[in-house]
Motif scaffolding. Structure first.
Motif, PDB file in Angstrom:
ATOM      1  N   ALA A  14      10.444   0.155  -4.819  1.00  0.00           N
ATOM      2  CA  ALA A  14       9.030   0.353  -5.143  1.00  0.00           C
ATOM      3  C   ALA A  14       8.175  -0.446  -4.168  1.00  0.00           C
ATOM      4  N   ALA A  15       7.271   0.246  -3.496  1.00  0.00           N
ATOM      5  CA  ALA A  15       6.287  -0.437  -2.663  1.00  0.00           C
ATOM      6  C   ALA A  15       5.196  -0.980  -3.576  1.00  0.00           C
ATOM      7  N   VAL A  16       4.697  -2.133  -3.230  1.00  0.00           N
ATOM      8  CA  VAL A  16       3.620  -2.709  -4.038  1.00  0.00           C
ATOM      9  C   VAL A  16       2.272  -2.313  -3.451  1.00  0.00           C
ATOM     10  N   LYS A  17       1.269  -2.353  -4.279  1.00  0.00           N
ATOM     11  CA  LYS A  17      -0.090  -2.024  -3.845  1.00  0.00           C
ATOM     12  C   LYS A  17      -0.575  -3.056  -2.837  1.00  0.00           C
ATOM     13  N   LYS A  18      -1.473  -2.637  -1.980  1.00  0.00           N
ATOM     14  CA  LYS A  18      -2.085  -3.559  -1.022  1.00  0.00           C
ATOM     15  C   LYS A  18      -2.787  -4.676  -1.787  1.00  0.00           C
ATOM     16  N   LEU A  76      12.639  -7.683   3.492  1.00  0.00           N
ATOM     17  CA  LEU A  76      12.551  -8.673   4.557  1.00  0.00           C
ATOM     18  C   LEU A  76      11.674  -8.198   5.715  1.00  0.00           C
ATOM     19  N   GLY A  77      11.342  -6.904   5.730  1.00  0.00           N
ATOM     20  CA  GLY A  77      10.453  -6.369   6.743  1.00  0.00           C
ATOM     21  C   GLY A  77      11.076  -6.171   8.110  1.00  0.00           C
ATOM     22  N   TRP A  78      12.380  -6.175   8.213  1.00  0.00           N
ATOM     23  CA  TRP A  78      13.046  -6.029   9.511  1.00  0.00           C
ATOM     24  C   TRP A  78      12.880  -4.637  10.100  1.00  0.00           C
ATOM     25  N   TYR A  79      12.854  -3.616   9.242  1.00  0.00           N
ATOM     26  CA  TYR A  79      12.777  -2.242   9.729  1.00  0.00           C
ATOM     27  C   TYR A  79      11.435  -1.604   9.409  1.00  0.00           C
ATOM     28  N   ALA A  80      11.006  -1.755   8.201  1.00  0.00           N
ATOM     29  CA  ALA A  80       9.729  -1.178   7.775  1.00  0.00           C
ATOM     30  C   ALA A  80       8.859  -2.297   7.229  1.00  0.00           C
ATOM     31  N   ASN A  81       7.584  -2.216   7.490  1.00  0.00           N
ATOM     32  CA  ASN A  81       6.709  -3.317   7.074  1.00  0.00           C
ATOM     33  C   ASN A  81       6.064  -3.114   5.718  1.00  0.00           C
ATOM     34  N   ASN A  82       6.435  -2.053   4.996  1.00  0.00           N
ATOM     35  CA  ASN A  82       5.929  -1.910   3.629  1.00  0.00           C
ATOM     36  C   ASN A  82       6.471  -3.061   2.797  1.00  0.00           C
ATOM     37  N   THR A  83       5.621  -3.667   2.025  1.00  0.00           N
ATOM     38  CA  THR A  83       6.074  -4.728   1.142  1.00  0.00           C
ATOM     39  C   THR A  83       6.586  -4.077  -0.134  1.00  0.00           C
TER      40      THR A  83
END
Length: 98
Positions: free
Chosen positions: A9-13, A43-50
């Motif tokens: 699940a991506a979190v909201k901005k 960890l954001g190594w591949y995609a920067n979505n939190t």
């Protein structure tokens, strides 16, 4: 047969790193009752979505359903849903090859 469950699940901005860490901690806490649970924050190594992610293995659909419908899982879902981007919640279950 073994079933692997994956949840992402991506979190909201604007959701703080502290909140994300707390969600991941709660998800990891499911391991007490469901030992195959593994969870954490991206960890954001591949995609920067939190986002937060969870994997768990279950012997069959009945055990998976017990996990999904457990009070522990329901409480985390209820508390965390307000932080997730509803368009970026993914779950998959698949049979592991032997």
């Amino acid at each position: 047969m073994m079933i692997r469950h994956i949840f992402i699940a991506a979190v909201k901005k604007g959701v703080s790193e502290e909140v994300i860490r707390e969600i991941a901690k709660k998800l990891r806490g499911l391991k007490e009752k469901y030992p195959t649970v593994r969870a954490g924050e991206n960890l954001g190594w591949y995609a920067n979505n939190t986002h937060v992610a969870l994997t768990a293995d279950f012997a069959d659909k009945k055990i998976w359903e017990a996990f999904v419908n457990s009070p522990e899982h329901a409480a985390i879902a209820k508390d965390s849903m307000k932080y997730y981007d509803p368009d970026l919640i993914f779950a998959s279950q698949f049979e592991l090859e032997e």
